[in-house]
Write a protein that holds these residues in place. Structure first.
Motif, PDB file in Angstrom:
ATOM      1  N   VAL A  84       0.828  -1.205   0.000  1.00 25.27           N
ATOM      2  CA  VAL A  84       0.000   0.000   0.000  1.00 25.27           C
ATOM      3  C   VAL A  84       0.862   1.253   0.000  1.00 25.27           C
ATOM      4  CG1 VAL A  84      -1.726   1.287   1.298  1.00 25.27           C
ATOM      5  CG2 VAL A  84      -1.876  -1.190   1.145  1.00 25.27           C
ATOM      6  N   GLN A  85       1.862   1.286   0.866  1.00 20.24           N
ATOM      7  CA  GLN A  85       2.724   2.462   1.011  1.00 20.24           C
ATOM      8  C   GLN A  85       4.063   2.166   0.341  1.00 20.24           C
ATOM      9  OE1 GLN A  85       3.528   3.480   5.050  1.00 20.24           O
ATOM     10  NE2 GLN A  85       3.945   5.606   4.552  1.00 20.24           N
ATOM     11  N   LEU A  86       4.243   2.679  -0.866  1.00 24.45           N
ATOM     12  CA  LEU A  86       5.422   2.353  -1.669  1.00 24.45           C
ATOM     13  C   LEU A  86       6.644   3.185  -1.286  1.00 24.45           C
ATOM     14  CD1 LEU A  86       3.647   2.045  -5.111  1.00 24.45           C
ATOM     15  CD2 LEU A  86       4.296   0.205  -3.546  1.00 24.45           C
ATOM     16  N   GLU A  87       6.433   4.424  -0.822  1.00 28.86           N
ATOM     17  CA  GLU A  87       7.553   5.289  -0.461  1.00 28.86           C
ATOM     18  C   GLU A  87       7.978   5.010   0.973  1.00 28.86           C
ATOM     19  OE1 GLU A  87       4.442   7.112  -0.974  1.00 28.86           O
ATOM     20  OE2 GLU A  87       4.632   6.636  -3.080  1.00 28.86           O
ATOM     21  N   ARG A  88       9.147   5.530   1.332  1.00 26.73           N
ATOM     22  CA  ARG A  88       9.626   5.414   2.707  1.00 26.73           C
ATOM     23  C   ARG A  88       8.806   6.311   3.616  1.00 26.73           C
ATOM     24  NH1 ARG A  88      15.861   5.501   1.463  1.00 26.73           N
ATOM     25  NH2 ARG A  88      16.121   3.320   0.943  1.00 26.73           N
ATOM     26  N   MET A  89       8.659   5.883   4.865  1.00 31.26           N
ATOM     27  CA  MET A  89       7.860   6.641   5.835  1.00 31.26           C
ATOM     28  C   MET A  89       8.604   7.884   6.298  1.00 31.26           C
ATOM     29  SD  MET A  89       6.264   3.732   8.318  1.00 31.26           S
ATOM     30  CE  MET A  89       5.301   4.864   9.269  1.00 31.26           C
ATOM     31  N   GLU A  90       7.867   8.963   6.491  1.00 33.26           N
ATOM     32  CA  GLU A  90       8.365  10.191   7.097  1.00 33.26           C
ATOM     33  C   GLU A  90       7.288  10.664   8.062  1.00 33.26           C
ATOM     34  OE1 GLU A  90       9.489  13.092   4.234  1.00 33.26           O
ATOM     35  OE2 GLU A  90      11.204  11.933   3.527  1.00 33.26           O
ATOM     36  N   VAL A  91       7.611  10.643   9.357  1.00 36.76           N
ATOM     37  CA  VAL A  91       6.634  10.946  10.394  1.00 36.76           C
ATOM     38  C   VAL A  91       7.248  11.928  11.375  1.00 36.76           C
ATOM     39  CG1 VAL A  91       5.127   9.930  12.136  1.00 36.76           C
ATOM     40  CG2 VAL A  91       5.826   8.558  10.185  1.00 36.76           C
ATOM     41  N   ASP A 150      16.697  15.586  21.498  1.00 44.91           N
ATOM     42  CA  ASP A 150      16.478  17.007  21.187  1.00 44.91           C
ATOM     43  C   ASP A 150      15.395  17.634  22.056  1.00 44.91           C
ATOM     44  OD1 ASP A 150      18.389  16.860  19.205  1.00 44.91           O
ATOM     45  OD2 ASP A 150      16.930  16.461  17.614  1.00 44.91           O
ATOM     46  N   LYS A 151      14.587  16.810  22.697  1.00 43.59           N
ATOM     47  CA  LYS A 151      13.479  17.242  23.552  1.00 43.59           C
ATOM     48  C   LYS A 151      12.467  18.106  22.799  1.00 43.59           C
ATOM     49  CE  LYS A 151      16.241  16.875  27.684  1.00 43.59           C
ATOM     50  NZ  LYS A 151      16.909  17.545  28.766  1.00 43.59           N
ATOM     51  N   LYS A 152      12.149  17.685  21.565  1.00 42.37           N
ATOM     52  CA  LYS A 152      11.135  18.352  20.765  1.00 42.37           C
ATOM     53  C   LYS A 152      10.674  17.402  19.658  1.00 42.37           C
ATOM     54  CE  LYS A 152      14.574  20.567  17.809  1.00 42.37           C
ATOM     55  NZ  LYS A 152      15.057  21.831  17.246  1.00 42.37           N
ATOM     56  N   HIS A 153       9.626  17.790  18.958  1.00 43.87           N
ATOM     57  CA  HIS A 153       9.132  16.991  17.849  1.00 43.87           C
ATOM     58  C   HIS A 153       9.980  17.281  16.611  1.00 43.87           C
ATOM     59  CE1 HIS A 153       5.653  16.470  20.448  1.00 43.87           C
ATOM     60  NE2 HIS A 153       5.360  15.423  19.691  1.00 43.87           N
ATOM     61  N   THR A 154      10.470  16.220  15.967  1.00 44.10           N
ATOM     62  CA  THR A 154      11.290  16.355  14.776  1.00 44.10           C
ATOM     63  C   THR A 154      10.815  15.356  13.725  1.00 44.10           C
ATOM     64  OG1 THR A 154      12.916  14.773  15.602  1.00 44.10           O
ATOM     65  CG2 THR A 154      13.319  17.096  16.068  1.00 44.10           C
ATOM     66  N   LEU A 155      11.311  15.504  12.516  1.00 49.30           N
ATOM     67  CA  LEU A 155      11.002  14.589  11.437  1.00 49.30           C
ATOM     68  C   LEU A 155      11.793  13.302  11.610  1.00 49.30           C
ATOM     69  CD1 LEU A 155       9.483  14.235   8.735  1.00 49.30           C
ATOM     70  CD2 LEU A 155      11.561  15.025   7.623  1.00 49.30           C
ATOM     71  N   HIS A 156      11.112  12.172  11.544  1.00 44.78           N
ATOM     72  CA  HIS A 156      11.767  10.859  11.616  1.00 44.78           C
ATOM     73  C   HIS A 156      11.545  10.166  10.281  1.00 44.78           C
ATOM     74  CE1 HIS A 156      11.957  11.679  15.865  1.00 44.78           C
ATOM     75  NE2 HIS A 156      12.656  10.574  16.049  1.00 44.78           N
ATOM     76  N   LYS A 157      12.626   9.663   9.705  1.00 44.32           N
ATOM     77  CA  LYS A 157      12.565   8.993   8.410  1.00 44.32           C
ATOM     78  C   LYS A 157      12.896   7.521   8.574  1.00 44.32           C
ATOM     79  CE  LYS A 157      13.955  13.056   5.777  1.00 44.32           C
ATOM     80  NZ  LYS A 157      14.916  13.591   4.815  1.00 44.32           N
ATOM     81  N   GLU A 158      12.350   6.727   7.660  1.00 45.81           N
ATOM     82  CA  GLU A 158      12.601   5.287   7.675  1.00 45.81           C
ATOM     83  C   GLU A 158      14.071   5.014   7.332  1.00 45.81           C
ATOM     84  OE1 GLU A 158      11.300   1.378   5.145  1.00 45.81           O
ATOM     85  OE2 GLU A 158       9.890   3.034   5.313  1.00 45.81           O
ATOM     86  N   LYS A 159      14.702   4.165   8.133  1.00 46.29           N
ATOM     87  CA  LYS A 159      16.107   3.825   7.914  1.00 46.29           C
ATOM     88  C   LYS A 159      16.224   2.893   6.721  1.00 46.29           C
ATOM     89  CE  LYS A 159      19.921   1.581  10.266  1.00 46.29           C
ATOM     90  NZ  LYS A 159      20.328   0.861  11.469  1.00 46.29           N
TER      91      LYS A 159
END
Length: 49
Positions: free
Chosen positions: A25-32, A39-48
């Motif tokens: 269903v999800q062909l691209e890598r995840m970015e959440v 860092d003690k904040k919300h940041t972008l996490h990418k699929e390794k």
């Protein structure tokens, strides 16, 4: 077919989260946006690779 993936912080490079995704269903890598404890904040996490 669900596979396990590791989410890595884009700013500090720490591997913080493990999750799964459906490759058919999800062909691209995840970015959440997730919380990074280093860092003690919300940041972008990418699929390794």
């Amino acid at each position: 077919m669900r596979t396990q993936v590791i989410l890595k912080c884009a700013e500090c490079g720490e591997e913080n989260y493990y999750t799964s995704r459906n490759k058919k269903v999800q062909l691209e890598r995840m970015e959440v946006t997730k919380y990074c404890p280093r860092d003690k904040k919300h940041t972008l996490h990418k699929e390794k690779k």
